[in-house]
Design a protein around this motif. Sequence first.
Motif, PDB file in Angstrom:
ATOM      1  N   GLN A 384       0.609  -1.501  -0.363  1.00 33.25           N
ATOM      2  CA  GLN A 384      -0.109   0.384  -0.124  1.00 33.25           C
ATOM      3  C   GLN A 384       1.127   0.715  -0.404  1.00 33.25           C
ATOM      4  N   GLU A 385       2.239   1.245   1.170  1.00 35.31           N
ATOM      5  CA  GLU A 385       2.767   2.359   1.054  1.00 35.31           C
ATOM      6  C   GLU A 385       3.810   2.414  -0.606  1.00 35.31           C
ATOM      7  N   ARG A 386       4.010   1.317  -0.807  1.00 34.88           N
ATOM      8  CA  ARG A 386       4.511   1.609  -2.785  1.00 34.88           C
ATOM      9  C   ARG A 386       3.734   1.900  -3.852  1.00 34.88           C
ATOM     10  N   GLN A 387       2.540   1.446  -3.415  1.00 36.27           N
ATOM     11  CA  GLN A 387       1.670   2.388  -4.453  1.00 36.27           C
ATOM     12  C   GLN A 387       1.410   3.699  -3.882  1.00 36.27           C
ATOM     13  N   ARG A 388       1.079   4.485  -2.742  1.00 36.81           N
ATOM     14  CA  ARG A 388       0.960   5.504  -2.243  1.00 36.81           C
ATOM     15  C   ARG A 388       1.615   6.241  -3.005  1.00 36.81           C
ATOM     16  N   MET A 389       2.871   5.861  -2.493  1.00 36.50           N
ATOM     17  CA  MET A 389       4.098   6.527  -3.441  1.00 36.50           C
ATOM     18  C   MET A 389       4.206   6.342  -4.716  1.00 36.50           C
ATOM     19  N   GLU A 390       3.673   5.772  -5.342  1.00 31.57           N
ATOM     20  CA  GLU A 390       3.829   4.918  -7.321  1.00 31.57           C
ATOM     21  C   GLU A 390       3.385   6.953  -7.486  1.00 31.57           C
TER      22      GLU A 390
END
Length: 612
Positions: A384-390
């Motif tokens: 989720q954090e990676r998706q948010r950053m993306e």
Amino acid sequence: MPRLLLAVICCSMVHLAWGASPSSRADSLQRLLSTSRPDTNRVRILIQLAWERTDDNPLKGVEYGQQGVRLARQLHFRSGECRALLMLGWAFMRTGNYATAIQTQVTARRLAESIGYAGGVIHADNAMGYAHLEQGNRQLSLRYFRRAVGQAERYHDTVLLTPILGNIGRAHLELGRPDSAWYYTWRGYQLDLEQQDVHSEIGDLSILGDIEARRGHIHQARYFYQQAISRAVGMPVSYAISRAYLGLARLVRNQQPAAAMQYARQALAAGKAGRYAKGVFEASDYLADLYADTGSNAEAYRYLRAAAATRDSLFSQSRMAQVQALSFSEELHQQKLAEEGERAAARRWQFILALALAGAVLTAIVGYLLISRRHLRREVEFVQERQRMERSHSRAILDAEQNERRRVGADLHDSVGQLLSAAKMTLGALRRRLPLTDTVHQELFGNSMDMLDEAVREVRSISHNLVPTTFTRHGLVQAVRCLLDRLALGPRQLQIQLEVNGLQDHQLDSTLENILFRILQELIHNVTKHAQATELTVQLSCQQEELQISIIDNGVGFNPAAQHENVGIGLRNVASRVAYLHGEFAIHSTTGGGTCTILKIPLRMGATAVLV
């Protein structure tokens, strides 16, 4: 007692030669017993003592057999326990306690089967047949004998087979079948000679004498009886000697009463010497008959009393053996209960250990699941954090792109456009000051002014495409309509139709509208550039949670599978923007059949994506 017993006697006792007297062998064994430790060797000595004392003192044989069974069970010496039970069964049989003897042999046979001791199985079957034969159950005894023979032949064990055949012969003789009796007994006698089994040989000689006597062959019967007596010197076979002497007495009773009397006394003496109570009883009873025939009533009475006393002794001995058997059975029962208690306790401990192990396994599984769940939660949080950053990164790229478009558009409009306008005004002033009379010069000047006008229009068009004023003022639908209107006025004479459904009820995020406009701009540009279409339909359909966009043309079309590897930058940008909005993007086309491009954008996901 049949010679089969010798097959189970321990090998450590072979130094006790059969040439010695039974009492000397028993004394030697007794001395060994007194110095032995309570181990498996002591069990073997007790088994040997039970064998030695069974003929001359069956009660002692029972005692030694019981001691052997107890010690073997304490030591968990199962083969020793089986042999001790076999000896004990024969000792009970000699006391006349046939029921207990059979029960003991049954127990021995079961144990022999459980430990894979084939010799014990054969021995037990032979002993049970012998016990039934002694009680007059001849048919039943034959069943056990034949089962024992089958087992011995199966294992090719001639040593164990040898004594069984004589027992079968005796059963057939008592059934009135002298020919069958002769066949089996003679076969057993031949094996006795081959195996040098003197003990079994003596018994078979006695039976052969009985067979020939039954047939009326007096001389042959006398020969076999005398052979049995001569071979029995020094052997613990009082039952065979007593029967042989009694057989001789019956042969000469009518012709030689005195000789018959002598043979009967010798049968009585042999029975007494070996404490063979049954032989003593039969010899005493026969002597009483002989004296009665001669008129010696006093002597006849004396031997009748002796027979009665022997019968009473035999009965008393049987009763004592029964008491011993009951006591031993109770002891075995208590031991069995104790063993069952131990097994029950062991099962309880096993159950507790199994529960503990199951608890430990369950705890480990729960712990593993908790750790896995925690790890999975961390993985989900990481994704989720990676998706948010993306998304943040994509948002930043889109914002930067939009800002750069505004900057470039403003620069083109304010800088390049102004310069071109100034250049046009300067050229107009120059034309007024310099009269151009030459036609060529006028044409060149006119072409230059036209080129400047075209450049000004192109810069204005590029500026408006980069940042459409209609889009910023009136939203997505109006911007798309203006874009299509400009295409309709172009030189291609493209018939364009715009269909809008439901967008009036939804207020879209400005960033979402900007992304959708760029997607539509790129797809419509591909139609005008590659499709060679004359008709174009754009459909914008908005439902509660989804926006669907369709671009349909009647152009030349293409094969999407063939073009998969050669996708241009424009379509890649479209695909990346649709993926950013968590939407679906599909192109349906056939060569010569036009193209239909469909986009499905989830409004909540899309709005969330652009607003994060």
